[in-house]
Design an enzyme around this catalytic site. Structure first.
Site, PDB file in Angstrom:
ATOM      1  CE  LYS A  30      11.390  70.535  38.629  1.00 44.88           C
ATOM      2  NZ  LYS A  30      12.800  70.279  38.914  1.00 44.88           N
ATOM      3  CG  ASN A  31      14.061  68.990  42.052  1.00 43.59           C
ATOM      4  OD1 ASN A  31      13.371  68.847  41.036  1.00 43.59           O
ATOM      5  ND2 ASN A  31      15.012  69.914  42.150  1.00 43.59           N
ATOM      6  NE  ARG A 101      19.336  65.753  33.917  1.00 42.64           N
ATOM      7  CZ  ARG A 101      20.142  65.306  32.966  1.00 42.64           C
ATOM      8  NH1 ARG A 101      19.825  65.428  31.700  1.00 42.64           N
ATOM      9  NH2 ARG A 101      21.263  64.718  33.269  1.00 42.64           N
ATOM     10  CB  CYS A 125      16.662  73.256  33.042  1.00 42.34           C
ATOM     11  SG  CYS A 125      15.083  73.866  33.626  1.00 42.34           S
ATOM     12  NE  ARG A 130      20.667  68.754  34.059  1.00 44.11           N
ATOM     13  CZ  ARG A 130      19.519  69.119  34.629  1.00 44.11           C
ATOM     14  NH1 ARG A 130      18.689  69.906  33.990  1.00 44.11           N
ATOM     15  NH2 ARG A 130      19.203  68.701  35.842  1.00 44.11           N
ATOM     16  CG  ASP A 133      29.804  60.620  34.664  1.00 39.86           C
ATOM     17  OD1 ASP A 133      29.051  61.594  34.490  1.00 39.86           O
ATOM     18  OD2 ASP A 133      30.764  60.642  35.458  1.00 39.86           O
ATOM     19  CG  ASP A 315      17.759  73.901  41.750  1.00 39.74           C
ATOM     20  OD1 ASP A 315      18.545  73.980  40.797  1.00 39.74           O
ATOM     21  OD2 ASP A 315      17.297  72.814  42.147  1.00 39.74           O
ATOM     22  NE  ARG A 407      10.695  71.024  33.398  1.00 43.26           N
ATOM     23  CZ  ARG A 407      11.937  71.208  33.849  1.00 43.26           C
ATOM     24  NH1 ARG A 407      12.674  72.181  33.385  1.00 43.26           N
ATOM     25  NH2 ARG A 407      12.448  70.409  34.753  1.00 43.26           N
TER      26      ARG A 407
HETATM   27  N1  EPU Z   1      27.121  65.291  37.303  1.00 43.57           N
HETATM   28  C1  EPU Z   1      28.026  64.550  36.578  1.00 43.57           C
HETATM   29  N2  EPU Z   1      27.738  63.220  36.355  1.00 43.57           N
HETATM   30  C2  EPU Z   1      26.598  62.640  36.797  1.00 43.57           C
HETATM   31  C3  EPU Z   1      25.674  63.401  37.546  1.00 43.57           C
HETATM   32  C4  EPU Z   1      25.950  64.738  37.776  1.00 43.57           C
HETATM   33  O1  EPU Z   1      29.060  65.049  36.153  1.00 43.57           O
HETATM   34  O2  EPU Z   1      26.401  61.443  36.555  1.00 43.57           O
HETATM   35  C5  EPU Z   1      27.414  66.696  37.599  1.00 43.57           C
HETATM   36  C6  EPU Z   1      26.433  67.641  36.917  1.00 43.57           C
HETATM   37  O3  EPU Z   1      26.847  67.935  35.594  1.00 43.57           O
HETATM   38  C7  EPU Z   1      26.453  68.836  37.849  1.00 43.57           C
HETATM   39  C8  EPU Z   1      26.659  68.204  39.232  1.00 43.57           C
HETATM   40  O4  EPU Z   1      27.212  66.917  38.990  1.00 43.57           O
HETATM   41  O5  EPU Z   1      27.544  69.646  37.544  1.00 43.57           O
HETATM   42  C9  EPU Z   1      25.419  68.043  40.090  1.00 43.57           C
HETATM   43  O6  EPU Z   1      24.395  67.400  39.358  1.00 43.57           O
HETATM   44  P1  EPU Z   1      23.214  66.582  40.055  1.00 43.57           P
HETATM   45  O7  EPU Z   1      23.299  65.175  39.586  1.00 43.57           O
HETATM   46  O8  EPU Z   1      23.215  66.860  41.518  1.00 43.57           O
HETATM   47  O9  EPU Z   1      21.930  67.253  39.398  1.00 43.57           O
HETATM   48  P2  EPU Z   1      20.611  66.541  38.924  1.00 43.57           P
HETATM   49  O10 EPU Z   1      20.291  65.400  39.803  1.00 43.57           O
HETATM   50  O11 EPU Z   1      20.624  66.290  37.460  1.00 43.57           O
HETATM   51  C10 EPU Z   1      18.996  67.849  40.486  1.00 43.57           C
HETATM   52  C11 EPU Z   1      17.829  68.751  40.306  1.00 43.57           C
HETATM   53  C12 EPU Z   1      18.283  70.086  39.759  1.00 43.57           C
HETATM   54  C13 EPU Z   1      19.309  70.697  40.710  1.00 43.57           C
HETATM   55  C14 EPU Z   1      20.460  69.715  40.948  1.00 43.57           C
HETATM   56  C15 EPU Z   1      21.453  70.195  41.991  1.00 43.57           C
HETATM   57  C16 EPU Z   1      16.073  67.174  39.822  1.00 43.57           C
HETATM   58  C17 EPU Z   1      15.139  66.592  38.821  1.00 43.57           C
HETATM   59  N3  EPU Z   1      16.890  68.116  39.386  1.00 43.57           N
HETATM   60  O12 EPU Z   1      19.554  67.684  39.178  1.00 43.57           O
HETATM   61  O13 EPU Z   1      17.127  70.898  39.776  1.00 43.57           O
HETATM   62  O14 EPU Z   1      19.846  71.869  40.158  1.00 43.57           O
HETATM   63  O15 EPU Z   1      19.926  68.447  41.385  1.00 43.57           O
HETATM   64  O16 EPU Z   1      20.814  70.433  43.207  1.00 43.57           O
HETATM   65  O17 EPU Z   1      16.046  66.815  40.982  1.00 43.57           O
HETATM   66  C18 EPU Z   1      15.740  72.643  39.143  1.00 43.57           C
HETATM   67  O18 EPU Z   1      14.894  72.173  39.930  1.00 43.57           O
HETATM   68  O19 EPU Z   1      15.636  73.772  38.608  1.00 43.57           O
HETATM   69  C19 EPU Z   1      16.910  71.842  38.817  1.00 43.57           C
HETATM   70  C20 EPU Z   1      17.664  72.062  37.760  1.00 43.57           C
END
Ligand code: EPU
Length: 438
Positions: A30-31, A101, A125, A130, A133, A315, A407
Site C-alpha cells: 500500500k505505502n 493521507r 488515519c 500529522r 512541515d 504500523d 483502505r
Molecule cells: N512528522 C513531522 N513533520 C512532517 C512529517 C512527519 O513532524 O513534516 C512526524 C510525524 O508527526 C510522525 C513522524 O514524523 O511523528 C513520522 O511521520 P512520517 O512522515 O514518516 O509518516 P507519514 O509519511 O505521514 C507513512 C505511512 C504511515 C506510517 C508512517 C511511518 C503512508 C501513506 N503512510 O506516514 O502508514 O505509519 O509513514 O512509517 O505511507 C499506515 O499504513 O497505517 C500508516 C499510518
C-alpha cells in the site's frame, strides 16, 4: 467482494478460537503504491504498473489521476497502464484528496512536473498531529514558494521549475522523503536529502523512478541524492509485496495458533517482525519468497519499541499488542513514531485485555483468554489488530468501522477464510438497522 444495490457494508463478524492452516498470498505494498501512482504524473509516456493492491486508497488515487486527465487502463486484476502524457495541471479535487493521507504526494509530483501544485490538506488515519512541515521545508529548499491556506497546500516554483537544494530532515519522515524525491527528479540540479527515511517503499519509489529514467542514488540509506533530469519516459514496473500486510498475517497466526505459509514476500523486509515473533516463542521459517509461521505453544512476553526502518514498524504496533495480550507475563510497548496510536486500547479492554497506557508506553499484562465483544476499528492498523484479537478470542467479535481496514488490506476476509478463520461480512440494508450475514 460484491456490493449489492441498496446494501451498506458495515461490519465483520468473527467466531474466534480456530487455529489457522494453509497459505496466504500477499498483495502489493500500500505505502509504495500510494506514492508510485502519483509518481506516474512525472512520466511522459505509458507506465505499466504491476502488483497494485486492490484497496480503497488506491481506488481514490486512480480517481484523482483520471480527474487530472491521466489515461488509466486496467490490464488485469493487479496491473494498470497509466499514461499522463497529456495531463493538465489543475487544483486537485477537494472531496477526493482530503480522504487520504497520501494525497500529499500529489504536491511533490505536480510541483516537479509543472512547477505549481494546489492540493487539499490530506486526510488518513488519526494518529495524533500529522504535520507536513518537513515536506514544506524540502520544497522551500528547492526554491518553491509554499503557502497553506483555506485547507489547501499551494506550492509554486517562481521560474516554472524547481531547482536542486539540500535538506536535512529534523525527524525521519517517510512522507517528506518521498515527496521531496518526487519534486526533485525533474528539478534543475542536484537535491540532497539528509536523515532520509529508509523504508522498503522509499527504495521501491526510487527504483520505479530510476526505471523511468530518473537519477536517484542512495535510497535505502540516510542520504539520498537526486540529480534532476529533463524528462522521464514510460516503462514497466512491479510494486514490492506489502511488508505490513505480511506482518499482520504473521501476527494473526501467532495469536490464533496454527501454521501458515505467507507467500510472495521479501523475507528481508520482515526481519524486524520475525525477530520479535521468535522472541515470543513463535516459529518462523524463511524461504526464498515466503515465510512459514507456526505457533502451538504459549506466547512469551517481550518488549517492543517502534521506530523507523529497520526498527520495529509502528504500523505493526497494534497487531503485535494483540498477540501480547495473550502472552505469559507482562510486556512493555513503546510507540516511538506517532503521538497517539493507542486509541484501540479501550476496544481490547472490552475483550478482557489488561493494558495500561501512559503517554507513549503501554504495559500489557497477558491474560489466559480474550472473549469476543462488539468493537470498533478506530484506524487501519487498529482495525487489523481487532481482527487478530477476534480470531484468538473465545466467542463472537463484531467489528465496525471496517472502511478503515479496507483502505489498506485487499480481500482480508477471503484471505483469512481460506486459512480456516470463521469471519463473515455483515451487511445492513439502508432502511433497516438489523444486520444480515452476507
Ligand atoms: N512528522 C513531522 N513533520 C512532517 C512529517 C512527519 O513532524 O513534516 C512526524 C510525524 O508527526 C510522525 C513522524 O514524523 O511523528 C513520522 O511521520 P512520517 O512522515 O514518516 O509518516 P507519514 O509519511 O505521514 C507513512 C505511512 C504511515 C506510517 C508512517 C511511518 C503512508 C501513506 N503512510 O506516514 O502508514 O505509519 O509513514 O512509517 O505511507 C499506515 O499504513 O497505517 C500508516 C499510518
Amino acid at each position: 467482494m460484491d456490493f449489492e444495490e441498496g446494501v451498506t457494508l458495515t461490519k465483520y463478524l468473527i467466531h474466534g478460537g480456530r487455529p489457522l492452516h494453509g497459505s496466504i498470498e500477499i498483495s502489493g505494498a500500500k505505502n509504495a503504491a500510494v506514492a508510485i501512482l502519483p509518481a506516474a504524473l512525472l512520466v511522459n509516456g505509458k507506465c505499466r504498473i504491476e502488483n497494485i493492491p486492490q484497496i480503497s486508497d488506491v481506488t481514490l488515487i486512480l480517481q484523482i489521476l483520471r480527474e487530472l486527465g491521466a489515461e488509466v487502463r486496467t490490464v488485469n486484476r493487479t496491473t494498470m497502464d497509466i499514461d499522463c502524457s497529456s495531463i493538465q495541471n489543475a487544483p486537485v479535487p477537494y472531496e477526493l484528496a482530503r480522504r487520504i493521507r497520501a494525497s500529499y504526494y500529489l504536491v511533490g509530483a505536480l510541483l516537479g512536473r509543472f512547477g505549481w501544485a494546489q492540493v487539499p490538506m490530506p486526510g488518513g488515519c488519526n494518529l495524533g498531529g500529522r504535520p507536513i512541515d518537513q515536506h514544506v521545508k524540502g520544497f522551500l529548499a528547492m526554491g518553491a514558494e509554499v503557502e497553506v491556506r483555506n485547507g489547501l497546500i499551494d506550492a509554486k516554483a517562481p521560474g516554472g521549475r524547481v531547482c536542486g537544494g539540500q535538506v536535512y530532515l529534523d525527524m525521519v519522515s517517510v512522507g517528506a522523503t518521498m515527496n521531496i524525491m518526487l519534486a526533485a527528479v525533474l528539478a534543475d540540479g542536484m537535491t540532497i536529502i539528509e536523515n532520509a527515511a529508509k523504508e522498503p517503499h522509499i527504495v521501491d519509489l526510487a527504483n520505479f523512478l530510476n526505471s523511468m529514467g530518473a537519477n536517484i542514488m542512495g535510497a535505502g540509506t540516510d542520504v539520498i541524492k537526486i540529480r534532476g533530469v529533463e524528462s522521464l519516459k514510460g516503462g514497466s514496473y512491479s510494486i514490492i509485496p506489502d511488508q505490513i500486510e505480511a506482518g499482520t498475517y504473521m501476527a494473526a497466526v501467532a495469536a490464533a495458533g496454527g501454521e501458515v505459509e505467507i507467500k510472495n514476500v521479501i523475507p528481508k523486509h520482515l526481519d524486524c517482525i520475525t525477530a520479535k515473533l521468535l522472541e515470543m516463542g513463535v516459529e518462523v521459517e524463511e524461504r526464498d519468497d515466503s515465510v512459514v509461521v507456526r505457533r502451538d505453544g504459549p506466547i512469551t512476553r517481550t518488549n517492543v519499541k517502534t521506530m523507523p526502518y529497520p526498527g520495529f514498524p509502528t504500523d505493526m504496533q497494534p497487531q503485535i499488542a494483540a498477540c501480547l495480550c495473550l502472552a505469559q507475563g507482562t510486556s512493555v510497548v513503546t510507540e516511538g513514531v506517532w503521538e497517539n496510536r493507542y486509541r484501540y486500547v479501550d476496544e481490547f479492554r472490552r475483550m478482557g485485555a489488561r493494558i495500561q497506557v501512559d503517554g507513549k508506553v503501554a504495559v500489557i499484562e497477558g491474560v489466559e483468554k480474550l472473549t469476543g465483544a462488539p468493537v470498533h476499528a478506530c484506524d487501519l492498523r487498529a482495525g487489523a489488530a481487532m481482527i487478530i484479537a477476534g480470531l484468538a478470542a473465545h466467542g463472537d467479535t463484531e467489528i465496525d468501522g471496517i472502511y478503515h481496514i479496507e483502505r489498506g488490506y485487499e480481500n482480508i476476509v477471503e484471505k483469512l477464510s481460506d486459512v480456516g478463520a470463521d469471519i463473515q461480512i455483515l451487511f445492513v440494508p439502508d432502511d433497516d438497522a438489523q444486520p444480515q450475514v452476507g
